[in-house]
Design a protein around this motif. Sequence first.
Motif, short mmCIF file in Angstrom:
data_model
loop_
_atom_site.label_atom_id
_atom_site.label_comp_id
_atom_site.label_asym_id
_atom_site.label_seq_id
_atom_site.Cartn_x
_atom_site.Cartn_y
_atom_site.Cartn_z
N HIS A 121 7.53 -85.66 -12.24
CA HIS A 121 8.27 -84.52 -12.59
C HIS A 121 7.42 -83.37 -12.91
CE1 HIS A 121 11.75 -87.09 -12.46
NE2 HIS A 121 11.14 -87.88 -13.56
N GLY A 122 7.59 -82.27 -12.23
CA GLY A 122 6.77 -81.34 -12.52
C GLY A 122 7.57 -79.92 -12.91
N LYS A 123 6.68 -78.86 -13.24
CA LYS A 123 7.19 -77.55 -13.58
C LYS A 123 6.13 -76.48 -13.11
CE LYS A 123 9.80 -75.02 -17.19
NZ LYS A 123 10.01 -74.86 -18.72
N ALA A 124 6.66 -75.59 -12.69
CA ALA A 124 5.75 -74.39 -12.32
C ALA A 124 6.38 -73.14 -13.08
CB ALA A 124 5.67 -74.32 -10.79
N SER A 125 5.60 -72.47 -13.78
CA SER A 125 5.79 -71.13 -14.46
C SER A 125 4.89 -70.14 -14.24
CB SER A 125 6.04 -71.42 -15.96
OG SER A 125 6.91 -72.55 -16.49
N ILE A 126 5.34 -69.25 -13.73
CA ILE A 126 4.50 -68.13 -13.06
C ILE A 126 4.94 -66.67 -13.90
CG2 ILE A 126 3.80 -67.00 -11.03
CD1 ILE A 126 4.88 -69.41 -9.54
N ILE A 127 3.87 -65.92 -14.07
CA ILE A 127 4.32 -64.53 -14.47
C ILE A 127 3.40 -63.71 -13.28
CG2 ILE A 127 3.74 -62.69 -16.12
CD1 ILE A 127 3.60 -64.74 -18.33
N ASN A 128 4.15 -62.65 -12.73
CA ASN A 128 3.61 -61.97 -11.69
C ASN A 128 3.32 -60.36 -12.36
OD1 ASN A 128 3.90 -63.93 -9.47
ND2 ASN A 128 6.25 -63.83 -10.07
N LEU A 129 2.30 -59.86 -11.85
CA LEU A 129 2.16 -58.39 -11.96
C LEU A 129 1.50 -57.78 -10.73
CD1 LEU A 129 2.01 -55.68 -13.73
CD2 LEU A 129 -0.44 -56.54 -14.37
N GLY A 130 2.16 -56.93 -10.06
CA GLY A 130 1.63 -56.16 -8.97
C GLY A 130 2.55 -55.11 -8.40
N ALA A 131 2.04 -54.72 -7.19
CA ALA A 131 3.06 -53.65 -6.54
C ALA A 131 3.04 -54.01 -5.04
CB ALA A 131 1.91 -52.27 -6.63
N GLN A 132 4.17 -53.13 -4.53
CA GLN A 132 4.70 -53.47 -3.23
C GLN A 132 4.88 -52.24 -2.66
OE1 GLN A 132 7.54 -57.06 -3.31
NE2 GLN A 132 7.29 -56.40 -5.30
N LEU A 133 4.72 -51.90 -1.27
CA LEU A 133 5.02 -50.57 -0.58
C LEU A 133 6.34 -50.99 0.10
CD1 LEU A 133 3.82 -47.90 -0.30
CD2 LEU A 133 2.72 -48.62 1.87
N GLU A 134 7.29 -50.24 -0.03
CA GLU A 134 8.61 -50.37 0.70
C GLU A 134 8.77 -49.28 1.82
OE1 GLU A 134 11.26 -52.09 -3.19
OE2 GLU A 134 11.82 -50.14 -2.01
N PHE A 135 9.30 -49.68 2.77
CA PHE A 135 9.45 -48.70 4.04
C PHE A 135 11.02 -48.82 4.27
CE2 PHE A 135 10.90 -48.50 8.60
CZ PHE A 135 10.39 -46.94 8.69
N HIS A 136 11.57 -47.85 3.84
CA HIS A 136 12.99 -47.53 3.97
C HIS A 136 13.42 -46.91 5.51
CE1 HIS A 136 14.46 -48.33 -0.13
NE2 HIS A 136 12.94 -48.37 -0.27
N ILE A 137 14.51 -47.64 6.23
CA ILE A 137 14.92 -47.10 7.62
C ILE A 137 15.48 -45.70 7.17
CG2 ILE A 137 16.26 -47.60 9.53
CD1 ILE A 137 15.82 -50.43 9.01
N VAL A 138 16.45 -45.59 6.44
CA VAL A 138 17.24 -44.39 6.00
C VAL A 138 16.23 -43.56 5.08
CG1 VAL A 138 19.12 -43.47 4.63
CG2 VAL A 138 19.56 -45.63 5.92
N ASP A 139 16.46 -42.05 5.44
CA ASP A 139 15.57 -41.05 4.67
C ASP A 139 15.78 -41.18 3.31
OD1 ASP A 139 14.68 -38.82 3.55
OD2 ASP A 139 14.40 -38.07 5.66
N ILE A 140 14.96 -41.47 2.47
CA ILE A 140 14.77 -41.57 0.84
C ILE A 140 15.31 -40.31 0.42
CG2 ILE A 140 13.62 -42.06 -1.30
CD1 ILE A 140 11.89 -43.64 0.33
N VAL A 141 14.94 -39.12 1.10
CA VAL A 141 15.50 -37.91 0.36
C VAL A 141 17.06 -37.90 0.47
CG1 VAL A 141 15.50 -35.43 0.44
CG2 VAL A 141 13.32 -36.74 0.67
N ASP A 142 17.51 -38.27 1.76
CA ASP A 142 18.84 -37.86 2.00
C ASP A 142 19.79 -39.00 1.16
OD1 ASP A 142 18.44 -36.01 3.81
OD2 ASP A 142 18.54 -37.32 5.70
N PHE A 143 19.23 -40.24 1.13
CA PHE A 143 20.10 -41.31 0.49
C PHE A 143 19.84 -41.02 -1.04
CE2 PHE A 143 20.28 -45.32 -1.83
CZ PHE A 143 21.24 -45.91 -1.18
N GLY A 144 18.76 -40.56 -1.50
CA GLY A 144 18.68 -40.35 -2.98
C GLY A 144 19.46 -39.19 -3.57
#
Length: 263
Positions: A121-144
């Motif tokens: 029996h195992g267990k995995a515990s993880i802390i993540n720190l990072g960044a992602q770049l998102e591409f939105h199909i809908v114009d962010i300005v129009d949506f926001g």
Amino acid sequence: MNKFLKIIAPFLFFLFIAKAFAQDDNSHEIGFIFGSASFTTDYGQRYNFMSNVGGNVGMGVGVVYYLNFTDYRYRWNQRTNYFAEHFRLRGELSYMSAKLDHFGIYAEENSIWGEKLRAMHGKASIINLGAQLEFHIVDIVDFGSRRMPELQWSPYISAGLMVDYYNPDLKSDLGDWKQDISVIYEKWQVPGAINVEPNFTMSATLGIGTRHKLGEYSDILIESRWQYFFSNYVDGLNAKQDPANKYNDWLLWIHVGYVYYLN
């Protein structure tokens, strides 16, 4: 310390890119995410449903920060460029954990080896720190800006890098494996095949999701994200001599979240 600085360098690189592309008039958002994480590791038979989807499942939570490369809240008539209107940068600090067991035909065998697999029996515990770049199909300005009420959904894809602190654990119902390694399945009795010491690694992420308008200053999001670790010790197991040991550990995180517009 030097090792940590080398690992965190990609995160700093993302911040540098954000600064390079960002204008003086940016907008910012914060939020939280939570959901179910399905771990695919050395626990269980490859391509087995319980090993990869139904069995080794845990929970994850996180806080997120978004940098938009334009101010869509107060400059509703401002048009910038394609990058600013379709890309946003997301920073994330998250935690996820799952209990791990062996599933599949080998663990079901009525033999000493099947018994040893079932006893692990195992267990995995993880802390993540990072960044992602998102591409939105809908114009962010129009949506926001909310000036187009018919825009209720904003689907996107994402890619990024994470710095990960992992802390695995391993126990056997047959006894203390640190005192008697014979209680462990044969391929992990080799020196170096088990390492449950906490450590740092990195991971790459690919995601697909969508936002949905909730209120004037808030959205909900639904996302599925694949995260591939650059280490095979996230679960504590790495039988390097085994031909079946082809891939590092990875997981699929399906989560929902809430995002609030700061400005």
